[in-house]
Design an enzyme around this catalytic site. Structure first.
Site, short mmCIF file in Angstrom:
data_model
loop_
_atom_site.label_atom_id
_atom_site.label_comp_id
_atom_site.label_asym_id
_atom_site.label_seq_id
_atom_site.Cartn_x
_atom_site.Cartn_y
_atom_site.Cartn_z
N ILE A 134 0.84 -1.21 0.00
CA ILE A 134 0.00 0.00 0.00
C ILE A 134 0.87 1.25 0.00
CG2 ILE A 134 -1.83 1.27 1.21
CD1 ILE A 134 -2.84 -1.49 2.24
N THR A 169 -4.11 6.02 6.87
CA THR A 169 -5.05 5.03 6.33
C THR A 169 -4.66 3.64 6.85
OG1 THR A 169 -3.65 4.81 4.37
CG2 THR A 169 -5.55 6.29 4.18
N ARG A 196 -3.89 2.22 10.72
CA ARG A 196 -4.71 1.88 11.87
C ARG A 196 -4.72 3.06 12.82
NH1 ARG A 196 -6.87 -1.48 9.25
NH2 ARG A 196 -6.98 -3.72 9.66
N ASP A 213 -8.48 8.24 7.81
CA ASP A 213 -9.51 7.27 7.42
C ASP A 213 -9.73 6.23 8.52
OD1 ASP A 213 -11.30 6.01 5.52
OD2 ASP A 213 -9.77 4.46 5.23
N GLU A 265 -12.39 3.26 16.86
CA GLU A 265 -13.49 3.46 15.92
C GLU A 265 -14.57 2.39 16.14
OE1 GLU A 265 -11.00 3.24 12.34
OE2 GLU A 265 -11.95 1.34 11.84
N HIS A 309 -13.26 4.96 7.64
CA HIS A 309 -12.55 3.70 7.30
C HIS A 309 -13.03 3.14 5.95
CE1 HIS A 309 -10.21 0.14 9.21
NE2 HIS A 309 -10.07 0.15 7.89
N GLY A 336 -10.93 2.74 3.23
CA GLY A 336 -9.78 2.33 2.40
C GLY A 336 -10.12 1.31 1.33
N SER A 337 -10.73 0.20 1.73
CA SER A 337 -10.98 -0.88 0.76
C SER A 337 -12.41 -0.86 0.24
CB SER A 337 -10.69 -2.22 1.42
OG SER A 337 -11.52 -2.39 2.57
C1 DGY Z 1 -8.09 -4.24 6.28
O1 DGY Z 1 -8.31 -5.05 5.37
O2 DGY Z 1 -7.28 -4.48 7.17
C2 DGY Z 1 -8.84 -2.94 6.23
O3 DGY Z 1 -8.60 -2.14 7.28
C3 DGY Z 1 -10.32 -3.17 6.03
O4 DGY Z 1 -10.42 -3.35 4.67
#
Ligand code: DGY
Length: 320
Positions: free
Chosen positions: A159, A237, A239, A263, A268, A286, A288-289
């Site tokens: 990432i 983005t 944790r 994010d 949370e 949150h 991201g994905s």
């Molecule tokens: C993960 O996959 O760890 C993300 O935080 C959630 O998609």
């Protein structure tokens, strides 16, 4: 026909994933999507062969100790796995898998969204529009130019590198700190800093891409924030607990940190309310994905892992 393996899926997942899970497994689903507490999840695991969980499930040592013997595999619908105690799983001979790779690009997109959203004062801009915009002025809501600035990445895994690729297209210079220096091809011109302190001092923008571990908890705190250049922007983005919220909120309020794009949050969905008093904080829940393509791919990857496990082969993304 042989009996299907029984699995518990703790949250609602994209339709195609649920359809495949129900076709291939005797799957108990949670289409209402109410998060299970630990006791409820453990209860529902009775008689199941595997658990397909998410980051919203606590699968710590206490929970693993109380899982029924029937549970032989845990597939998490996430790349992060700090919600699962891997040692406890190993002790009980439970195989654990995650979903790396498939969420790299979507998460890097959100890192750039956070970077631009913070730099270009999107929170204040939205408020200005909604509260009654009185018109364009030469000095209204001037943000921070990203072109030509240094982007410091803490963590240069998939990432981090995908974020670097995008940021290069915006004319940013990439710096990074990582446990190990990458080879030149993966580095792609990025400047390696062996010491976190040196990266911080060279980060006009600082973006966090490290996993949450005891070592990275509160990696960004009052002391490390002080090492950033003036007018720096922080992006997270990874944790939430990688950031000491109180320290960042204080720095945002004083202007020591110019802006933040976040994010993820410690605790949370109960985020530190201090962020809501920071107009320079650009906040996302949150995401991201969170694209249809990526969330579907995450679910399919989790099922691929379970398929391999039940076929007696090594799951492609085994982490314990
Ligand atoms: C993960 O996959 O760890 C993300 O935080 C959630 O998609």
């Amino acid at each position: 026909m042989p009996e299907k393996n029984k699995i518990l899926i703790t949250r609602n997942l994209p339709d195609d994933v649920i359809a495949r899970a129900c076709a291939d497994y005797d799957a108990e689903t949670n289409t209402d999507d109410a998060p299970y507490g630990a006791d409820q999840m453990i209860g529902l695991c009775q008689g199941k062969d595997a658990l397909l969980c998410t980051i919203t499930n606590d699968v710590g040592a206490d929970v693993i100790a109380r899982l029924p013997d029937s549970i032989r595999a845990i597939a998490t619908f996430s790349v992060g796995f700090e919600h699962i105690d891997l040692d406890a799983a190993k002790e009980r001979n439970i195989v654990v898998t995650n979903t790396p790779g498939v969420l790299t690009e979507a998460t890097a997109d959100i890192a750039l969204l956070c970077l631009l959203g913070a730099a270009r004062r999107v929170t204040e801009s939205q408020a200005t529009l909604r509260e009654g915009w009185t018109g364009w002025t030469p000095t209204q809501l001037m943000g921070i130019e990203v072109t030509g600035k240094r982007l410091g990445l803490v963590g240069m895994g998939d990432i981090g590198r995908a974020t670097a690729r995008r940021a290069r297209a915006f004319g940013m210079d990439i710096h990074y700190h990582n446990r190990n220096r990458l080879d030149a091809t993966l580095e792609d011109g990025a400047v390696f800093h062996e010491r976190l302190e040196d990266l911080l001092a060279n980060s006009d923008f600082l973006s966090l891409h490290c996993p949450l571990t005891p070592d990275t908890r509160h990696l960004l705190n009052a002391k490390t924030i002080d090492l950033l250049p003036d007018n720096a922007v922080v992006i997270n983005t990874a944790r939430g607990p990688v950031v000491d919220d109180e320290a960042l909120i204080t720095a945002l309020k004083s202007g020591r940190v110019a802006a933040a794009g976040l994010d993820v949050f410690d605790g949370e969905p109960n985020i530190n309310p201090g962020y809501f008093d920071c107009p320079t904080a650009f906040l996302l829940p949150h995401l991201g994905s969170a694209t249809v393509e990526t969330r579907t791919a995450m679910g399919m990857t989790a099922l691929d892992n379970l398929d391999a496990f039940f076929a007696g082969t090594e799951p492609p993304n085994r982490i314990a």
